[in-house]
Design a protein around this motif. Structure first.
Motif, PDB file in Angstrom:
ATOM      1  N   UNK A  87      43.947  25.015  40.508  1.00  0.00           N
ATOM      2  CA  UNK A  87      45.195  25.684  40.171  1.00  0.00           C
ATOM      3  C   UNK A  87      45.380  25.880  38.671  1.00  0.00           C
ATOM      4  N   UNK A  88      44.624  25.168  37.838  1.00  0.00           N
ATOM      5  CA  UNK A  88      44.845  25.267  36.397  1.00  0.00           C
ATOM      6  C   UNK A  88      44.379  26.581  35.816  1.00  0.00           C
ATOM      7  N   UNK A  89      43.354  27.158  36.380  1.00  0.00           N
ATOM      8  CA  UNK A  89      42.831  28.439  35.910  1.00  0.00           C
ATOM      9  C   UNK A  89      42.446  29.288  37.134  1.00  0.00           C
ATOM     10  N   UNK A  90      43.447  29.737  37.898  1.00  0.00           N
ATOM     11  CA  UNK A  90      43.116  30.478  39.109  1.00  0.00           C
ATOM     12  C   UNK A  90      42.393  31.782  38.780  1.00  0.00           C
ATOM     13  N   UNK A  91      41.526  32.191  39.674  1.00  0.00           N
ATOM     14  CA  UNK A  91      40.804  33.443  39.490  1.00  0.00           C
ATOM     15  C   UNK A  91      41.212  34.386  40.621  1.00  0.00           C
ATOM     16  N   UNK A  92      41.618  35.567  40.230  1.00  0.00           N
ATOM     17  CA  UNK A  92      42.028  36.566  41.216  1.00  0.00           C
ATOM     18  C   UNK A  92      40.939  37.623  41.327  1.00  0.00           C
ATOM     19  N   UNK A  93      40.991  38.375  42.421  1.00  0.00           N
ATOM     20  CA  UNK A  93      40.056  39.488  42.566  1.00  0.00           C
ATOM     21  C   UNK A  93      40.229  40.477  41.413  1.00  0.00           C
ATOM     22  N   UNK A  94      41.455  40.606  40.925  1.00  0.00           N
ATOM     23  CA  UNK A  94      41.746  41.528  39.826  1.00  0.00           C
ATOM     24  C   UNK A  94      41.111  41.132  38.505  1.00  0.00           C
ATOM     25  N   UNK A  95      40.707  39.871  38.374  1.00  0.00           N
ATOM     26  CA  UNK A  95      39.985  39.467  37.162  1.00  0.00           C
ATOM     27  C   UNK A  95      38.499  39.246  37.445  1.00  0.00           C
ATOM     28  N   UNK A  96      38.171  38.774  38.643  1.00  0.00           N
ATOM     29  CA  UNK A  96      36.777  38.475  38.974  1.00  0.00           C
ATOM     30  C   UNK A  96      35.920  39.735  39.035  1.00  0.00           C
ATOM     31  N   UNK A  97      36.329  40.704  39.828  1.00  0.00           N
ATOM     32  CA  UNK A  97      35.463  41.863  40.037  1.00  0.00           C
ATOM     33  C   UNK A  97      35.323  42.754  38.806  1.00  0.00           C
ATOM     34  N   UNK A  98      36.363  42.950  37.994  1.00  0.00           N
ATOM     35  CA  UNK A  98      36.132  43.661  36.727  1.00  0.00           C
ATOM     36  C   UNK A  98      35.160  42.904  35.802  1.00  0.00           C
ATOM     37  N   UNK A  99      35.227  41.562  35.819  1.00  0.00           N
ATOM     38  CA  UNK A  99      34.290  40.778  34.998  1.00  0.00           C
ATOM     39  C   UNK A  99      32.865  40.954  35.514  1.00  0.00           C
ATOM     40  N   UNK A 100      32.701  40.935  36.832  1.00  0.00           N
ATOM     41  CA  UNK A 100      31.370  41.155  37.409  1.00  0.00           C
ATOM     42  C   UNK A 100      30.857  42.539  37.011  1.00  0.00           C
ATOM     43  N   UNK A 101      31.714  43.549  37.115  1.00  0.00           N
ATOM     44  CA  UNK A 101      31.309  44.915  36.753  1.00  0.00           C
ATOM     45  C   UNK A 101      30.929  45.008  35.278  1.00  0.00           C
ATOM     46  N   UNK A 102      31.711  44.367  34.413  1.00  0.00           N
ATOM     47  CA  UNK A 102      31.420  44.387  32.978  1.00  0.00           C
ATOM     48  C   UNK A 102      30.083  43.708  32.683  1.00  0.00           C
ATOM     49  N   UNK A 103      29.834  42.568  33.303  1.00  0.00           N
ATOM     50  CA  UNK A 103      28.590  41.836  33.071  1.00  0.00           C
ATOM     51  C   UNK A 103      27.389  42.568  33.670  1.00  0.00           C
ATOM     52  N   UNK A 104      27.619  43.281  34.765  1.00  0.00           N
ATOM     53  CA  UNK A 104      26.544  44.090  35.360  1.00  0.00           C
ATOM     54  C   UNK A 104      26.187  45.236  34.420  1.00  0.00           C
ATOM     55  N   UNK A 105      27.211  45.932  33.904  1.00  0.00           N
ATOM     56  CA  UNK A 105      26.956  47.034  32.953  1.00  0.00           C
ATOM     57  C   UNK A 105      26.247  46.537  31.699  1.00  0.00           C
ATOM     58  N   UNK A 106      26.546  45.311  31.285  1.00  0.00           N
ATOM     59  CA  UNK A 106      25.926  44.742  30.082  1.00  0.00           C
ATOM     60  C   UNK A 106      24.511  44.222  30.360  1.00  0.00           C
ATOM     61  N   UNK A 107      24.076  44.255  31.610  1.00  0.00           N
ATOM     62  CA  UNK A 107      22.730  43.796  31.952  1.00  0.00           C
ATOM     63  C   UNK A 107      22.596  42.290  32.065  1.00  0.00           C
TER      64      UNK A 107
END
Length: 194
Positions: free
Chosen positions: A31-51
């Motif tokens: 609960x201290x640092x919850x992760x939502x789909x709205x933050x997880x999937x954009x981060x995955x997309x950003x890291x994928x684009x960055x290789x």
């Protein structure tokens, strides 16, 4: 980039589908640092684009739209560099440091692992308080408010416990301060003279 550290830390252990990655991240930080789909999937997309992350169709999904994520060689190199040199806020913030600690064993060099532990230990041994008098940290014994005193006493006990393990891992003993303190707590009252 705390979310990135959790993503690449878990992916360094092997490929994972996105939903499993999200579950592991949630279990680590709760609960201290919850992760939502709205933050997880954009981060995955950003890291994928960055290789740094690779996304492939999940063969177990039977042609569905599920993907398996894995860390690329560039992603592993980036993760290792960030583990070697965590940002100051990752050393000083309890939850962020525990995320670093969760993946510190990925560093192959014990000397580098110990350098990170030493940074945390140095931070923990600095005199600090939630309350000050003329810029001097107040000890629990100097605070009349019972709730504030309770905060300081709890923090003192936690701090003592948190300093014990890194010292053991580093092969160090608790320092003996010239004030007579032997527990390593800069806020503890001096030990009585023998």
């Amino acid at each position: 980039m705390p979310l990135q550290r959790r993503l690449d830390g878990f992916l360094a252990e092997g490929p994972l589908p996105g939903h499993e990655l999200r579950r592991r991240i949630s279990q680590l930080t709760g609960y201290t640092r919850p992760v939502s789909d709205g933050s997880l999937y954009p981060a995955i997309n950003r890291l994928t684009r960055a290789g740094l992350i690779e996304r492939r169709a999940d063969p177990a999904a039977g042609g569905g739209a599920r993907y398996v994520l894995s860390l690329t060689a560039a992603g592993r190199a980036d993760m290792l560099q960030r583990l070697r040199k965590p940002a100051d806020h990752e050393i000083t913030d309890f939850t962020r440091f525990y995320v670093v600690l969760a993946f510190l064993s990925h560093l192959p060099d014990v000397t580098e692992q110990h350098a990170v532990l030493r940074r945390r230990l140095e931070f923990l041994e600095e005199p600090a308080s939630f309350f000050y008098a003329n810029e001097r940290p107040l000890r629990a014994e100097e605070v009349a408010d019972p709730y504030r005193r309770g905060m300081l006493l709890t923090t003192r006990a936690t701090s003592r416990a948190e300093r014990t393990w890194p010292r053991e891992a580093l092969g160090e003993k608790a320092p003996v301060f010239d004030t007579g303190r032997t527990d390593g707590d800069p806020h503890a009252p001096a030990a009585p003279a023998s």
